[in-house]
Design an enzyme around this catalytic site. Structure first.
Site, PDB file in Angstrom:
ATOM      1  N   ASP A   1      -3.898   9.581  -4.530  1.00 25.93           N
ATOM      2  CA  ASP A   1      -2.473   9.853  -4.469  1.00 25.93           C
ATOM      3  C   ASP A   1      -2.228  11.208  -5.127  1.00 25.93           C
ATOM      4  O   ASP A   1      -2.488  12.248  -4.529  1.00 25.93           O
ATOM      5  CB  ASP A   1      -1.730   8.711  -5.170  1.00 25.93           C
ATOM      6  CG  ASP A   1      -0.270   8.633  -4.830  1.00 25.93           C
ATOM      7  OD1 ASP A   1       0.426   9.657  -4.946  1.00 25.93           O
ATOM      8  OD2 ASP A   1       0.196   7.550  -4.460  1.00 25.93           O
TER       9      ASP A   1
ATOM     10  N   LYS B   1      -3.616  10.260   0.495  1.00 21.91           N
ATOM     11  CA  LYS B   1      -2.201  10.645   0.614  1.00 21.91           C
ATOM     12  C   LYS B   1      -2.084  12.117   0.240  1.00 21.91           C
ATOM     13  O   LYS B   1      -1.675  12.461  -0.864  1.00 21.91           O
ATOM     14  CB  LYS B   1      -1.330   9.827  -0.338  1.00 21.91           C
ATOM     15  CG  LYS B   1      -0.956   8.469   0.124  1.00 21.91           C
ATOM     16  CD  LYS B   1       0.084   7.917  -0.848  1.00 21.91           C
ATOM     17  CE  LYS B   1       0.367   6.477  -0.619  1.00 21.91           C
ATOM     18  NZ  LYS B   1       1.335   5.958  -1.607  1.00 21.91           N
TER      19      LYS B   1
ATOM     20  N   ASP C   1      -3.428  -3.290  -4.928  1.00 22.38           N
ATOM     21  CA  ASP C   1      -2.572  -4.366  -5.401  1.00 22.38           C
ATOM     22  C   ASP C   1      -1.085  -4.062  -5.237  1.00 22.38           C
ATOM     23  O   ASP C   1      -0.676  -2.923  -5.081  1.00 22.38           O
ATOM     24  CB  ASP C   1      -2.849  -4.647  -6.879  1.00 22.38           C
ATOM     25  CG  ASP C   1      -2.318  -3.544  -7.786  1.00 22.38           C
ATOM     26  OD1 ASP C   1      -1.438  -3.831  -8.606  1.00 22.38           O
ATOM     27  OD2 ASP C   1      -2.790  -2.397  -7.670  1.00 22.38           O
TER      28      ASP C   1
ATOM     29  N   ARG D   1      -4.625  -8.238  -3.398  1.00 21.53           N
ATOM     30  CA  ARG D   1      -5.803  -7.394  -3.154  1.00 21.53           C
ATOM     31  C   ARG D   1      -6.702  -8.009  -2.084  1.00 21.53           C
ATOM     32  O   ARG D   1      -7.476  -7.322  -1.455  1.00 21.53           O
ATOM     33  CB  ARG D   1      -6.614  -7.228  -4.438  1.00 21.53           C
ATOM     34  CG  ARG D   1      -5.946  -6.414  -5.519  1.00 21.53           C
ATOM     35  CD  ARG D   1      -6.881  -6.269  -6.733  1.00 21.53           C
ATOM     36  NE  ARG D   1      -6.220  -5.732  -7.898  1.00 21.53           N
ATOM     37  CZ  ARG D   1      -6.084  -4.435  -8.154  1.00 21.53           C
ATOM     38  NH1 ARG D   1      -6.554  -3.550  -7.332  1.00 21.53           N
ATOM     39  NH2 ARG D   1      -5.477  -4.038  -9.261  1.00 21.53           N
TER      40      ARG D   1
END
Length: 186
Positions: free
Chosen positions: A108, A136, A164, A170
């Protein structure tokens, strides 16, 4: 009564078949790239990378060892990166002189992986590469070289297949987009 994930699922982003097909492709590419390697280490970043590591490892034909590290820039239950990274659990094996492939569920902002990479580089591996299931790029705040990417995804809050949703779900065999409205209601 168990909590049903459907309440929190806006859409399935990557279904089980697409996940498994891409993981097999990654495993084949990694096997080719490390064909002459006798000291490959897969280093899984916990907790999210476990399912990906398990499936990926079965597709890597080169003998390898596996170790784990837990690093986080999120607090428990947090949905935003704090930017401050810590090692919660260090690996048990020495990486010096080994070819290390870091296996991560999602990149991320990049803060966590930048910290992990720097930490590992200081331990003098023979080589250091990164394999991420999800990337991302639009959220990246730190420049990270990703050698193997499963899927580039948009900036959506995702869960399932190791990722999660407040430590739950998960175990789902797909990657889904979270219904943020359902999360606000809690």
């Amino acid at each position: 009564m168990p909590l049903a994930y459907e309440k929190y699922l806006k859409e399935v982003l990557i279904d089980e078949r697409a996940l498994q097909r891409r993981i097999a492709e990654l495993g084949a590419q990694i096997s080719t790239d490390y064909a002459n390697c006798e000291d490959l280490m897969l280093l899984c970043i916990l907790k999210g990378g476990v399912m990906f590591l398990s499936d990926l490892s079965r597709h890597i034909l080169v003998p390898h060892v596996i170790d784990f590290m837990a690093a986080s820039s999120y607090g428990f239950g947090a949905r935003q990166s704090s930017g401050s990274v810590r090692i919660d659990m260090d690996l048990r094996m020495d990486v010096k002189g080994k070819h290390v492939l870091v296996v991560e569920d999602i990149i991320d902002s990049g803060y966590t992986l930048a910290f992990v990479i720097k930490t590992l580089q200081n331990r003098e591996p023979a080589s250091l590469r990164l394999c991420a299931l999800l990337n991302k790029q639009s959220r990246r705040e730190v420049d990270i070289k990703v050698d193997y990417i499963g899927f580039d995804i948009e900036n959506k809050y995702v869960f399932g297949y190791g990722l999660d949703l407040d430590e739950r779900f998960r175990n789902l065999p797909f990657v889904g987009v979270a219904n943020l409205d359902a999360l606000v209601d809690e």
